[in-house]
Design a protein around this motif. Sequence first.
Motif, mmCIF file in Angstrom:
data_model
loop_
_atom_site.group_PDB
_atom_site.id
_atom_site.type_symbol
_atom_site.label_atom_id
_atom_site.label_comp_id
_atom_site.label_asym_id
_atom_site.label_seq_id
_atom_site.Cartn_x
_atom_site.Cartn_y
_atom_site.Cartn_z
ATOM 1 N N ARG A 243 44.667 45.670 33.841
ATOM 2 C CA ARG A 243 43.635 44.699 33.465
ATOM 3 C C ARG A 243 42.367 44.933 34.289
ATOM 4 N NH1 ARG A 243 45.008 38.403 33.358
ATOM 5 N NH2 ARG A 243 46.296 39.116 31.643
ATOM 6 N N ALA A 244 42.527 45.180 35.590
ATOM 7 C CA ALA A 244 41.369 45.463 36.454
ATOM 8 C C ALA A 244 40.662 46.729 35.994
ATOM 9 C CB ALA A 244 41.813 45.592 37.907
ATOM 10 N N SER B 115 36.921 56.036 36.796
ATOM 11 C CA SER B 115 35.840 56.400 37.721
ATOM 12 C C SER B 115 35.165 55.165 38.307
ATOM 13 C CB SER B 115 34.795 57.261 37.010
ATOM 14 O OG SER B 115 35.358 58.488 36.623
ATOM 15 N N ALA B 116 34.958 54.155 37.479
ATOM 16 C CA ALA B 116 34.333 52.920 37.955
ATOM 17 C C ALA B 116 35.238 52.211 38.962
ATOM 18 C CB ALA B 116 34.020 52.000 36.777
ATOM 19 N N CYS C 25 36.772 51.073 44.781
ATOM 20 C CA CYS C 25 37.738 51.235 45.872
ATOM 21 C C CYS C 25 37.300 52.256 46.918
ATOM 22 C CB CYS C 25 39.094 51.661 45.307
ATOM 23 S SG CYS C 25 39.857 50.421 44.262
ATOM 24 N N GLY C 26 36.319 53.075 46.583
ATOM 25 C CA GLY C 26 35.888 54.110 47.510
ATOM 26 C C GLY C 26 36.856 55.282 47.585
ATOM 27 N N ALA D 129 37.219 41.064 43.918
ATOM 28 C CA ALA D 129 35.818 40.649 43.926
ATOM 29 C C ALA D 129 35.025 41.286 42.783
ATOM 30 C CB ALA D 129 35.182 41.006 45.269
ATOM 31 N N ALA D 130 35.324 42.534 42.479
ATOM 32 C CA ALA D 130 34.556 43.253 41.458
ATOM 33 C C ALA D 130 35.008 42.958 40.029
ATOM 34 C CB ALA D 130 34.638 44.755 41.714
ATOM 35 N N THR D 131 36.301 42.671 39.840
ATOM 36 C CA THR D 131 36.816 42.526 38.474
ATOM 37 C C THR D 131 37.246 41.107 38.122
ATOM 38 O OG1 THR D 131 39.113 43.028 39.078
ATOM 39 C CG2 THR D 131 37.680 44.903 38.528
ATOM 40 N N GLY D 132 37.485 40.291 39.120
ATOM 41 C CA GLY D 132 37.960 38.941 38.856
ATOM 42 C C GLY D 132 39.466 38.849 38.638
ATOM 43 N N VAL D 133 40.170 39.979 38.729
ATOM 44 C CA VAL D 133 41.632 39.951 38.608
ATOM 45 C C VAL D 133 42.187 39.474 39.945
ATOM 46 C CG1 VAL D 133 43.713 41.293 38.166
ATOM 47 C CG2 VAL D 133 41.624 41.797 36.893
#
Length: 111
Positions: A13-14, A22-23, A28-29, A55-59
Amino acid sequence: MERQITPFQALERALEVAGSQSALARICGVSQTAVWKWVQSSKRLPAEHVLKVEAATGVSRHLLRPDIYPIEHHAVPPVALPTDDCMAILPRRSIARQSNSKAVLDGRSAA
C-alpha cells in the motif's frame, strides 16, 4: 470495519501511495534494488525506514510493523494519593504510610 492487513500488504500500500519503487527508495534513502528485494521476498519494511514511510505515505506504522509499533488499547491511569474526601474512610495506618511515601518523594524526611 476494515480487516487487518499484513505488514507485507501495508508495504504494498505504501508503495502504491509513493507511486513507484524508485519513489519509495528515495523516501527511505536506499536504492530501488533494495525496495525490489523487499517486495520480491515478501519481507517487512526494515525498522529504520518505518517512520519515514509513514510520514511520506500516510500508511500507519502500526500496519507496517505491528511487532515494533503495536496499537495500545488501554493506558494505565496514574496513581493518586488520597484527597481530603478519602481521609475519613481510610484507616489511620494507611494514611501514615502514604504520608511517609509522599514525604520521601518530596525529598523530606519521613520522621
